[in-house]
Design a protein around this motif. Structure first.
Motif, PDB file in Angstrom:
ATOM      1  N   GLN A   2      27.841  17.948  51.588  1.00  0.00           N
ATOM      2  CA  GLN A   2      27.827  16.707  52.370  1.00  0.00           C
ATOM      3  C   GLN A   2      27.933  15.490  51.455  1.00  0.00           C
ATOM      4  O   GLN A   2      28.599  14.513  51.779  1.00  0.00           O
ATOM      5  N   CYS A   8      24.699  23.095  50.964  1.00  0.00           N
ATOM      6  CA  CYS A   8      25.296  22.310  52.052  1.00  0.00           C
ATOM      7  C   CYS A   8      25.060  20.810  51.859  1.00  0.00           C
ATOM      8  O   CYS A   8      25.925  19.997  52.193  1.00  0.00           O
ATOM      9  N   THR A   9      23.917  20.443  51.306  1.00  0.00           N
ATOM     10  CA  THR A   9      23.640  19.027  51.023  1.00  0.00           C
ATOM     11  C   THR A   9      24.578  18.510  49.938  1.00  0.00           C
ATOM     12  O   THR A   9      25.082  17.382  50.022  1.00  0.00           O
ATOM     13  N   THR A  49      31.511  15.140  50.503  1.00  0.00           N
ATOM     14  CA  THR A  49      32.241  14.554  51.630  1.00  0.00           C
ATOM     15  C   THR A  49      32.018  13.043  51.693  1.00  0.00           C
ATOM     16  O   THR A  49      32.965  12.266  51.863  1.00  0.00           O
ATOM     17  N   GLN A  50      30.781  12.619  51.554  1.00  0.00           N
ATOM     18  CA  GLN A  50      30.471  11.187  51.600  1.00  0.00           C
ATOM     19  C   GLN A  50      31.143  10.444  50.447  1.00  0.00           C
ATOM     20  O   GLN A  50      31.571   9.300  50.608  1.00  0.00           O
ATOM     21  N   SER A  99      36.094  11.463  58.027  1.00  0.00           N
ATOM     22  CA  SER A  99      35.329  12.680  57.727  1.00  0.00           C
ATOM     23  C   SER A  99      36.215  13.917  57.885  1.00  0.00           C
ATOM     24  O   SER A  99      36.054  14.894  57.163  1.00  0.00           O
TER      25      SER A  99
END
Length: 170
Positions: free
Chosen positions: A55, A51-52, A58-59, A69
């Motif tokens: 993320q 999940c990190t 995504t960033q 987002s």
């Protein structure tokens, strides 16, 4: 279970009958011990790392392509699926899944892994009857559940008028 005949010269095996209780005791004695806390920690760590990474992707899309987002979520899912398929094809994801257990199966990458693994396993049977027919055996129930759940939630939203205030123009 079978044992070798003591007097038989042919090396034949004769079946040994066990009661259900005897078999349960036999199996339990040979079962590897599992620590529930260790398994939970491994699943938590690997699921959290996946999940990190998601993320972080995504960033990246937000920073590099100036996306919101919400707009970055679709390419993020595609990248995570691609990473899982590549790692599955190289045999790496299966080793991670074996070590981490449910931590690797819960995110979207676990679904991609199940689809890719089935495709790789049945590729020798051909594209249609092998890959096409067998790829959805494991993942088919997940797809059906997702479609049915989305339908039920949509009906509930429609009946109770939930979400009618959302701006659908964009």
């Amino acid at each position: 279970m079978a044992v070798k005949n003591a007097g038989g010269g042919s090396g034949a095996y004769k079946p040994v009958s066990m009661s259900s209780k005897e078999y349960q005791a036999f199996a339990k004695a040979r079962e590897p011990s599992r620590s529930i806390w260790t398994n939970c920690l491994k699943a938590f760590l690997v699921g959290g790392i996946i999940c990190t990474i998601g993320q972080g992707v995504t960033q990246f899309f937000i920073a590099a392509f100036h996306m919101s987002s919400r707009d970055a979520s679709n390419p993020t899912v595609a990248v995570m699926i691609l990473l899982a398929v590549i790692l599955t094809s190289l045999g790496i994801y299966d080793k991670i899944a074996q070590w981490a257990g449910a931590g690797s199966a819960v995110p979207v990458t676990g679904f991609a892994n199940s689809m890719c693994s089935a495709a790789i396993e049945h590729r020798a049977e051909g594209l249609v009857l092998g890959v096409g027919a067998n790829m959805f055996k494991l993942a088919g129930s997940v797809i059906v559940f997702g479609v049915v759940a989305a339908f039920v939630v949509g009906i509930v939203y429609w009946v109770f008028g939930i979400g009618a205030w959302h701006d659908t123009a964009g």
